[in-house]
Design an enzyme around this catalytic site. Structure first.
Site, PDB file in Angstrom:
ATOM      1  CB  SER A 162      -0.971  -0.005   1.181  1.00 22.83           C
ATOM      2  OG  SER A 162      -2.017  -0.915   0.946  1.00 22.83           O
ATOM      3  CE1 TYR A 170      -5.114   1.939   4.126  1.00 25.80           C
ATOM      4  CE2 TYR A 170      -5.820  -0.126   3.151  1.00 25.80           C
ATOM      5  CZ  TYR A 170      -4.882   0.880   3.280  1.00 25.80           C
ATOM      6  OH  TYR A 170      -3.721   0.828   2.549  1.00 25.80           O
ATOM      7  CB  SER A 171     -12.211   0.899   1.143  1.00 27.52           C
ATOM      8  OG  SER A 171     -12.696   0.212   0.000  1.00 27.52           O
ATOM      9  CG  ASN A 172      -6.875  -2.199  -0.659  1.00 27.67           C
ATOM     10  OD1 ASN A 172      -5.865  -1.512  -0.583  1.00 27.67           O
ATOM     11  ND2 ASN A 172      -7.072  -3.232   0.141  1.00 27.67           N
ATOM     12  N   GLY A 221       2.882  -0.470   3.940  1.00 28.03           N
ATOM     13  CA  GLY A 221       2.328  -1.406   2.965  1.00 28.03           C
ATOM     14  C   GLY A 221       2.340  -2.836   3.475  1.00 28.03           C
ATOM     15  CG  ASN A 267       1.996  -9.107   5.663  1.00 23.43           C
ATOM     16  OD1 ASN A 267       1.479  -9.248   6.757  1.00 23.43           O
ATOM     17  ND2 ASN A 267       1.593  -8.197   4.794  1.00 23.43           N
TER      18      ASN A 267
END
Length: 373
Positions: free
Chosen positions: A83, A181-183, A325, A350
């Protein structure tokens, strides 16, 4: 030294220290923190790049690049930036705002007519600013991808396919009435860039951001490009805490697109944020708007969200500006301060498999240590 002065001094005034850990000694608090991330938290590798007030750059490594071969970690190696792609996308949108081609408070319907519709979702009521600040209420498409990159992580997904995943679900809240939070917000920001510029997002990002900022090791992967170019550590993930780590380095990253597809290095990310907040990439008016923040929910303590950037308070006072990110195999955290300090820490699992479950918090703590100690 103010950030603008640091930008002007980039290059000749920079001294890079890429010595192996044993040559630097164990007294270095950054190296100690990185060793702890490996020993206590179960990260295979840690890479960091730290820039002090005087412009000196130190690149650190810990752990191993490959759990099978036990290869050394490449200093300042490439990682998937996740991100951290969002501020790059936000810069593109704000550059178009500065050129008068996009209105920050205009409805996204103006640029993507008829595209954004769903239950409680209407592109005529969502502004460009709300996309960049994560206040649109749009559902997050990545919540509905499932484990596609487990079962078939080699499939290319087009942006419109990703958008359809989000629009099949109802709005989380009315635009401007909350934060989440939204991609999907950055998926749409990328589509606006393409529509207004008439060029692919990857080409615009390279032309308008990567090259002007002098990022020599940052790139937007091509369609179907599943590996990572150049020297890089392998990326891993654990399917459960205390479980084995799976190598997930090779994958089709298209599902992240404008929200998270970039590959970069710790020093390049420092260079990008230094250039950004030093005024090299945006006009003053747009940079001021970018730094207007709102409270967040679900992020780390003290985090506030601007237009594609996050501010976090430091234990020694002041703020660090960056983003962070997370993508399968890699996590990155860091940013810059107004007096020219910069740090990026990258870890290669991750989620990690450490028994303490404190890995992500310890990564954030190391960022603070690198900037304050």
């Amino acid at each position: 030294m103010p950030v603008a002065a640091v930008v002007a001094a980039l290059g000749a005034a920079t001294v890079v220290c890429s010595l192996p850990a044993q040559a630097r000694g164990r007294g270095d608090v950054v190296q100690q923190g990185m060793d702890n991330l490996v020993d206590r938290d179960g990260y295979p590798a840690v890479l960091s790049s730290v820039r002090d007030r005087g412009g000196r750059v130190h690149d650190y490594t810990a752990g191993v690049a490959d759990l099978k071969s036990r290869a050394k970690v490449p200093a300042d190696g490439r990682v998937r930036a996740g991100s951290n792609t969002k501020p790059f996308t936000a810069v593109l949108v704000l550059q178009l705002v500065g050129e008068g081609r996009v209105g920050l408070d205009a409805p996204i319907e103006k640029y993507l007519p008829g595209l954004v519709r769903g239950e409680g979702i209407d592109g005529r009521k969502i502004t460009v600013r709300q996309l960049l600040q994560q206040t649109s209420g749009l559902p997050n498409y990545t919540a509905y991808i499932g484990d596609h990159y487990e079962k078939d992580r080699h499939t290319y997904l087009q942006p419109r396919e990703l958008l359809d995943l989000a629009l099949a679900h109802k709005a989380r809240f009315a635009p401007g009435t909350g934060w989440e939070y939204s991609n999907t917000n950055y998926l749409l920001a990328g589509l606006i860039v393409e529509k207004v510029s008439g060029r692919p997002l990857s080409k615009e990002m390279t032309r308008r951001v990567i090259r002007p900022a002098g990022l020599r090791h940052t790139y937007f992967p091509d369609v179907g490009e599943e590996g990572i170019r150049g020297a890089h550590p392998q990326g891993y993930r654990a399917t459960k805490q205390d479980g084995p780590l799976e190598d997930i380095t090779v994958m089709e990253p298209s599902w992240a697109w404008a929200a998270g597809q970039l590959v970069s290095t710790p020093s390049d990310l420092n260079r990008f944020f230094t250039a950004l907040f030093g005024g090299k990439l945006l006009k003053r008016e747009q940079l001021v708007e970018m730094r207007k923040t709102v409270r967040t929910t679900g992020m780390w303590p003290g985090a506030r969200y601007g237009l594609g950037v996050v501010s976090t308070p430091l234990s020694c006072g002041g703020l660090v500006w960056g983003h962070g990110g997370d993508i399968a195999g890699y996590e990155t955290r860091g940013g810059v301060t107004d007096d020219g300090r910069a740090v990026t820490v990258a870890v290669t699992a991750n989620p990690p498999s450490g028994p303490r479950g404190q890995g992500p918090a310890d990564v954030l703590s190391l960022v603070d240590t690198a900037l304050c100690k």
